[in-house]
Design a protein around this motif. Structure first.
Motif, short mmCIF file in Angstrom:
data_model
loop_
_atom_site.label_atom_id
_atom_site.label_comp_id
_atom_site.label_asym_id
_atom_site.label_seq_id
_atom_site.Cartn_x
_atom_site.Cartn_y
_atom_site.Cartn_z
N GLY A 115 0.80 -1.23 0.00
CA GLY A 115 0.00 0.00 0.00
C GLY A 115 0.83 1.27 0.00
N LEU A 116 2.14 1.13 -0.25
CA LEU A 116 3.03 2.29 -0.24
C LEU A 116 3.65 2.47 -1.62
CD1 LEU A 116 4.90 1.42 3.08
CD2 LEU A 116 3.16 3.21 2.81
N PRO A 117 3.37 3.56 -2.30
CA PRO A 117 4.06 3.81 -3.56
C PRO A 117 5.55 4.01 -3.31
CG PRO A 117 2.79 5.73 -2.90
CD PRO A 117 2.43 4.64 -1.95
N SER A 118 6.36 3.67 -4.30
CA SER A 118 7.81 3.81 -4.15
C SER A 118 8.39 4.70 -5.24
CB SER A 118 8.48 2.44 -4.19
OG SER A 118 8.23 1.79 -5.42
N PHE A 119 9.52 5.26 -4.90
CA PHE A 119 10.28 6.13 -5.78
C PHE A 119 11.74 5.74 -5.58
CE2 PHE A 119 12.92 10.02 -5.11
CZ PHE A 119 13.13 10.35 -6.44
N PHE A 120 12.47 5.46 -6.66
CA PHE A 120 13.84 4.98 -6.45
C PHE A 120 14.72 5.23 -7.67
CE2 PHE A 120 11.22 1.51 -8.04
CZ PHE A 120 11.97 0.98 -9.08
N TYR A 121 16.03 5.22 -7.40
CA TYR A 121 17.02 5.24 -8.47
C TYR A 121 17.71 3.89 -8.46
CZ TYR A 121 20.59 6.68 -11.72
OH TYR A 121 21.39 6.77 -12.84
N ILE A 122 17.85 3.28 -9.62
CA ILE A 122 18.52 1.99 -9.74
C ILE A 122 19.71 2.11 -10.68
CG2 ILE A 122 16.88 1.27 -11.55
CD1 ILE A 122 17.34 -1.62 -10.65
N GLU A 123 20.80 1.48 -10.28
CA GLU A 123 21.95 1.30 -11.15
C GLU A 123 22.19 -0.19 -11.26
OE1 GLU A 123 26.21 1.72 -9.99
OE2 GLU A 123 26.08 3.50 -11.27
N ALA A 124 22.13 -0.74 -12.46
CA ALA A 124 22.27 -2.18 -12.65
C ALA A 124 23.06 -2.46 -13.92
CB ALA A 124 20.89 -2.85 -12.74
N ASP A 125 24.01 -3.38 -13.82
CA ASP A 125 24.79 -3.77 -15.00
C ASP A 125 23.90 -4.44 -16.04
OD1 ASP A 125 27.03 -2.77 -13.83
OD2 ASP A 125 27.69 -4.68 -13.02
N LYS A 126 22.93 -5.21 -15.55
CA LYS A 126 21.98 -5.89 -16.42
C LYS A 126 20.58 -5.57 -15.92
CE LYS A 126 20.73 -10.46 -18.23
NZ LYS A 126 21.00 -11.92 -18.17
N ALA A 127 19.66 -5.29 -16.82
CA ALA A 127 18.31 -4.88 -16.42
C ALA A 127 17.65 -5.89 -15.48
CB ALA A 127 17.44 -4.69 -17.65
N MET A 128 17.01 -5.37 -14.43
CA MET A 128 16.22 -6.20 -13.54
C MET A 128 14.85 -6.42 -14.19
SD MET A 128 14.97 -5.44 -9.62
CE MET A 128 16.64 -5.18 -9.04
N GLU A 129 14.46 -7.66 -14.37
CA GLU A 129 13.18 -7.99 -14.99
C GLU A 129 12.10 -8.08 -13.91
OE1 GLU A 129 12.82 -8.03 -18.19
OE2 GLU A 129 14.95 -7.92 -18.69
N THR A 130 11.00 -7.35 -14.08
CA THR A 130 9.92 -7.36 -13.09
C THR A 130 8.61 -7.80 -13.75
OG1 THR A 130 9.37 -5.01 -13.48
CG2 THR A 130 11.02 -5.49 -11.80
N PHE A 131 7.81 -8.55 -12.98
CA PHE A 131 6.54 -9.08 -13.47
C PHE A 131 5.47 -8.86 -12.40
CE2 PHE A 131 10.03 -11.51 -15.16
CZ PHE A 131 9.72 -11.75 -16.49
N PHE A 132 4.38 -8.22 -12.76
CA PHE A 132 3.27 -8.02 -11.83
C PHE A 132 2.23 -9.10 -12.02
CE2 PHE A 132 5.18 -3.86 -11.83
CZ PHE A 132 5.06 -3.47 -10.51
N ALA A 133 1.78 -9.69 -10.89
CA ALA A 133 0.74 -10.72 -10.89
C ALA A 133 1.10 -11.82 -11.89
CB ALA A 133 -0.62 -10.11 -11.17
N ASP A 134 0.19 -12.11 -12.82
CA ASP A 134 0.41 -13.20 -13.78
C ASP A 134 0.97 -12.71 -15.11
OD1 ASP A 134 -0.59 -15.08 -11.96
OD2 ASP A 134 -2.66 -14.63 -12.56
N ASP A 135 1.46 -11.48 -15.15
CA ASP A 135 2.00 -10.96 -16.41
C ASP A 135 3.16 -11.82 -16.90
OD1 ASP A 135 0.24 -8.90 -16.37
OD2 ASP A 135 1.67 -7.36 -15.77
N THR A 136 3.18 -12.07 -18.20
CA THR A 136 4.32 -12.77 -18.79
C THR A 136 5.28 -11.79 -19.46
OG1 THR A 136 3.03 -13.12 -20.82
CG2 THR A 136 3.01 -14.89 -19.17
N GLN A 137 4.80 -10.57 -19.67
CA GLN A 137 5.64 -9.51 -20.25
C GLN A 137 6.31 -8.75 -19.12
OE1 GLN A 137 6.12 -8.95 -23.58
NE2 GLN A 137 7.66 -7.42 -23.00
N SER A 138 7.63 -8.70 -19.12
CA SER A 138 8.34 -8.06 -18.03
C SER A 138 8.55 -6.57 -18.28
CB SER A 138 9.70 -8.72 -17.82
OG SER A 138 10.58 -8.38 -18.88
N THR A 139 8.78 -5.84 -17.18
CA THR A 139 9.23 -4.45 -17.25
C THR A 139 10.68 -4.42 -16.81
OG1 THR A 139 7.02 -3.59 -16.71
CG2 THR A 139 8.89 -2.11 -16.37
N PRO A 140 11.61 -4.07 -17.70
CA PRO A 140 13.03 -4.03 -17.30
C PRO A 140 13.36 -2.71 -16.59
CG PRO A 140 12.82 -3.56 -19.65
CD PRO A 140 11.42 -3.82 -19.13
#
Length: 271
Positions: free
Chosen positions: A40-65
């Motif tokens: 229940g808390l929105p987030s705000f962040f800066y990420i530094e990653a050598d390789k994109a972090m793949e994220t999936f919400f619920a049953d999504d098969t399409q990731s958000t890098p």
């Protein structure tokens, strides 16, 4: 899986705005998978990653890098992510302030991470995060920006009080009609205002708060506690109903959550 997770309290003037700032670092030679639960808390962040972090919400098969930049996100379901090396500096915020600071409605980012183009004031963060432990300086920049935004945008405290009522012990037992009566709105108008301030309907948000109370008991229960007793404490007379509602929100049963105490989900908690 190896990660570093630390939280930092905000300065006093932002105590009602930010639950905490957080440091998150992953150190994996090979890809690892973990999950987060809706707090229940929105987030705000800066990420530094050598390789994109793949994220999936619920049953999504399409990731958000997610890779190298600022992001905002908010969810009312579980999120799975796959990562290797990454550094993240961010903030878990109380929802009623989000639009004032970032100019985005919570409805528009629900169950997704969106790239956010930072103003000039936040640009130093990209170079600081590459250094060794500049997080205190980064969070100071975040705080200065948030205070500037809040000073420039008037705030209606009415829904802060509503938020505090719902997240107080037993607040989730309020029915939507009772809540509408408390604030002097019709249920229809309350629904509209909740969409504006919380990104979801009053009923959905109350269920989410109830879910997070259940999570607290699941993670902190002792050997004598049972699932039935947790269900009763959070207002269910029927254990099977509790399990169904719980799984409908996060796609996992209470037993599955309890069996993964080392997950990062145990760190990002409302209570």
């Amino acid at each position: 899986m190896s990660f570093r997770f630390e939280t930092v309290a905000p300065r006093e003037s932002l105590g009602a705005v930010v639950k905490n700032f957080f440091v998150l670092e992953f150190h994996n030679d090979t890809p690892a998978t973990d999950f987060l639960l809706p707090d229940g808390l929105p987030s705000f962040f800066y990420i530094e990653a050598d390789k994109a972090m793949e994220t999936f919400f619920a049953d999504d098969t399409q990731s958000t890098p997610l890779q190298n930049g600022f992001y905002v996100g908010y969810c009312n379901t579980a999120m799975k992510f796959i990562h290797t090396e990454a550094r993240i500096a961010g903030a878990s915020m109380y929802p009623v302030f989000f639009n004032l600071i970032f100019g985005k409605s919570l409805m528009s980012i629900l169950n997704q991470f969106q790239r956010w183009n930072e103003p000039a004031m936040l640009m130093p963060v990209s170079s600081l995060i590459a250094g060794d432990d500049h997080y205190k300086e980064i969070f100071g920049i975040f705080e200065d920006y948030m205070e500037q935004q809040l000073a420039n945008h008037p705030f209606n405290s009415e829904f802060l009080q509503t938020y505090q009522t719902l997240t107080a012990p037993g607040g989730y037992r309020l029915k939507v009609e009772e809540l509408a009566e408390q604030v002097g709105y019709s249920t229809r108008h309350l629904h509209t205002r909740f969409q504006q301030y919380f990104g979801m309907s009053p009923k959905q948000f109350i269920k989410l708060v109830k879910f997070n109370h259940a999570l607290k008991y699941i993670y902190e229960k002792d050997e004598a506690s049972s699932l039935a007793s947790i269900a009763e404490v959070v207002g269910y007379h029927d254990q099977s109903h509790f399990i169904r509602d719980f799984k409908a929100i996060c796609g996992k049963t209470p037993k599955e959550i309890a069996s993964s105490p080392g997950s990062l989900a145990n760190k990002f908690r409302l209570f």
